[in-house]
Design an enzyme around this catalytic site. Structure first.
Site, PDB file in Angstrom:
ATOM      1  N   HIS A 118       3.062 -13.932   8.268  1.00 61.51           N
ATOM      2  CA  HIS A 118       2.137 -14.887   8.890  1.00 61.51           C
ATOM      3  C   HIS A 118       2.819 -16.209   9.260  1.00 61.51           C
ATOM      4  O   HIS A 118       2.183 -17.078   9.867  1.00 61.51           O
ATOM      5  CB  HIS A 118       0.955 -15.180   7.962  1.00 61.51           C
ATOM      6  CG  HIS A 118       0.076 -13.998   7.698  1.00 61.51           C
ATOM      7  ND1 HIS A 118      -0.458 -13.226   8.700  1.00 61.51           N
ATOM      8  CD2 HIS A 118      -0.350 -13.443   6.524  1.00 61.51           C
ATOM      9  CE1 HIS A 118      -1.182 -12.255   8.164  1.00 61.51           C
ATOM     10  NE2 HIS A 118      -1.117 -12.354   6.855  1.00 61.51           N
ATOM     11  N   HIS A 178      -3.125  -6.957   7.342  1.00 59.36           N
ATOM     12  CA  HIS A 178      -3.329  -8.136   8.169  1.00 59.36           C
ATOM     13  C   HIS A 178      -2.330  -8.153   9.325  1.00 59.36           C
ATOM     14  O   HIS A 178      -1.175  -7.777   9.153  1.00 59.36           O
ATOM     15  CB  HIS A 178      -3.148  -9.420   7.347  1.00 59.36           C
ATOM     16  CG  HIS A 178      -4.024  -9.503   6.144  1.00 59.36           C
ATOM     17  ND1 HIS A 178      -3.600  -9.105   4.886  1.00 59.36           N
ATOM     18  CD2 HIS A 178      -5.296  -9.931   5.999  1.00 59.36           C
ATOM     19  CE1 HIS A 178      -4.583  -9.293   4.018  1.00 59.36           C
ATOM     20  NE2 HIS A 178      -5.629  -9.791   4.669  1.00 59.36           N
TER      21      HIS A 178
END
Length: 355
Positions: free
Chosen positions: A170, A208
Site C-alpha cells: 500500500h 487488498h
C-alpha cells in the site's frame, strides 16, 4: 525453499488503528512474523537471517528522497512536541479542496507532514518504525539478490520467500498507508530490473488491492502489475483497484486489476486467477514477483474472501506453474489459527510444481 527473514522488524510495534470509527489494537503485529517463521521452520524450509544495512541504491526509482527523510526523522520531530502521543497518527490530511501544502513547498510542521505523507490512520509511526521498515525491505532485497544470482548462474527456476514484516504494497513512492511504509514488493521488482531482468511481472494475491505498487509502476511498461483483490467499491483501499485502471502513458496496458466479490472462495478465485495467468504469460517476464498476501483466508481477522488452506495450496501450485524465477514477498495475512498452515500450504504447492 529459502526463506529470508529478520528479527529487527520487531522494532516497529504499532499499537492501534482506527476501524469504522473505533480505536482497535493493530492487527499488524510483530507476532505475525514469529508465526510465519515458526511455520516455515517446522516445514523444513531453509531459514536465512538477513543482517546489516540495506544498500541505499535499492530504493532508487521507488521512493522519493523527501519521503524517506520524513520516515527517518519523523519521530525525532514528533517527540519534540509538547504532550506528544505515543505514535504519529495524522489528524489532518490535505483534502481535495485544499492546496497540497504551500505554493512554494511542503508544510513544515510535523503534524502537517504526517498528514501529507501518511494516507490514513493505519500506518502509525513509533520510535522504532524506521529501523523496522528498513529491516523488512532488506529482506525483500536479499531474496531478490539471491534469485537473480541464481538466474545469472544459469539455474532455470530459482525462487525464494521473503518474510517481510511490516508489509509494503500500500506504500506509494511518497506516501505510507494501510500498515505499509516501504513498498517491499516494488523494491524487489526494481532490484531485479537493476540486476538484469528486462521485464518483471508483479502478481498481487493479497485480499487488498496493491494500490501503492500500482501507483509506482503505473506509467512503466517494463514492470507489469496484476492484482486479484476485494472489490474496492466496498473494501480498502476504496479509491484504487478498479478494473478500468489499465496504466497511463507508456504504461498503458501494463496494469491489470481483477476485483472480486465478498465471499469469493477457492474455485471462484482460481477461475479469476486464469485471467491473471494469461496476461502474465503474454508479457513473457524474466522474473515474477508475488505479493503473497495470506489475508484472503476465510479465517483472517480482516476476512473478505473465503480461501481455505487447501485453496492456498492450489494457489501455490498455480504460482509455481509459471516456471519463472520467482520472489515471493510476504504482504498481508493476520493472526488466526491457520496463518502458518496457509503459508506452508502455499509454499508446498509452489514447490510441488518445481520438482
Amino acid at each position: 525453499m529459502r526463506a529470508f527473514y529478520t528479527n529487527e522488524h520487531a522494532s516497529h510495534d504499532p499499537e492501534s488503528f482506527i476501524a469504522r470509527g473505533q480505536v482497535c489494537p493493530c492487527p499488524e503485529q510483530a507476532r505475525r512474523a514469529d508465526i510465519l517463521l515458526a511455520a516455515a521452520r517446522d516445514a523444513n524450509h531453509e531459514t536465512i537471517a538477513c543482517t546489516g544495512p540495506m544498500a541505499a541504491e535499492a530504493l532508487v526509482g521507488i521512493h522519493d528522497a523527501d519521503y524517506l527523510n520524513f520516515l527517518a526523522t519523523a519521530w525525532e520531530h514528533w517527540s519534540a512536541l509538547p504532550d506528544f502521543g505515543a505514535e504519529i497518527v495524522p489528524n489532518v490530511h490535505p483534502s481535495r479542496n485544499m492546496a497540497n501544502g504551500r505554493k512554494n513547498g511542503r508544510p513544515n510542521a510535523i503534524v502537517a507532514l504526517a498528514g501529507h505523507y501518511q494516507a490514513d490512520t493505519a500506518c502509525p509511526i513509533g520510535p522504532g518504525t524506521w529501523d523496522g521498515i528498513r529491516a523488512s525491505a532488506t529482506v525483500a532485497v536479499t531474496a531478490a539478490d539471491a534469485v537473480m544470482a541464481d538466474r545469472a548462474a544459469g539455474q532455470p527456476m530459482p525462487h525464494a520467500y521473503a518474510l517481510c514484516r511490516p508489509p509494503g504494497h500500500h506504500a506509494y513512492g511518497d506516501q505510507a498507508g494501510g500498515f505499509c511504509f516501504l513498498n517491499n514488493t516494488a523494491i524487489a521488482a526494481q532490484r531485479c530490473r537493476t540486476l538484469g531482468a528486462d521485464r518483471v511481472a508483479i502478481l498481487d494475491v493479497d485480499v487488498h488491492h496493491g494500490n501503492g505498487t500500482q501507483g509506482i509502476f503505473y506509467k512503466r511498461a517494463d514492470v507489469l502489475t496484476v492484482s486479484l483483490h476485494g472489490d474496492p467499491s466496498e473494501y480498502y483501499p476504496y479509491f484504487a483497484g478498479y478494473a478500468d485502471e489499465a496504466g497511463a502513458e507508456g504504461g498503458l496496458g501494463f496494469n491489470l486489476n481483477l476485483p472480486l466479490a465478498q465471499g469469493t472462495g477457492d474455485s471462484e478465485y482460481l477461475k479469476a486467477f486464469a485471467a491473471a495467468e494469461t496476461r502474465i504469460r503474454g508479457f513473457s517476464p524474466d522474473v515474477l514477483i508475488v505479493a503473497l498476501g495470506l489475508d484472503a483466508s476465510v479465517s483472517d481477522p480482516l476476512a473478505y474472501f473465503g480461501l481455505t488452506t487447501e485453496g492456498f495450496g492450489k494457489l501455490g501450485q498455480a504460482l509455481g506453474g509459471f516456471g519463472l524465477p520467482t520472489v515471493l514477498v510476504q504482504e498481508g495475512g493476520y493472526i488466526s489459527p491457520v496463518l502458518g498452515d496457509n503459508l506452508v500450504a502455499a509454499l508446498a504447492g509452489f514447490e510441488a510444481t518445481r520438482s
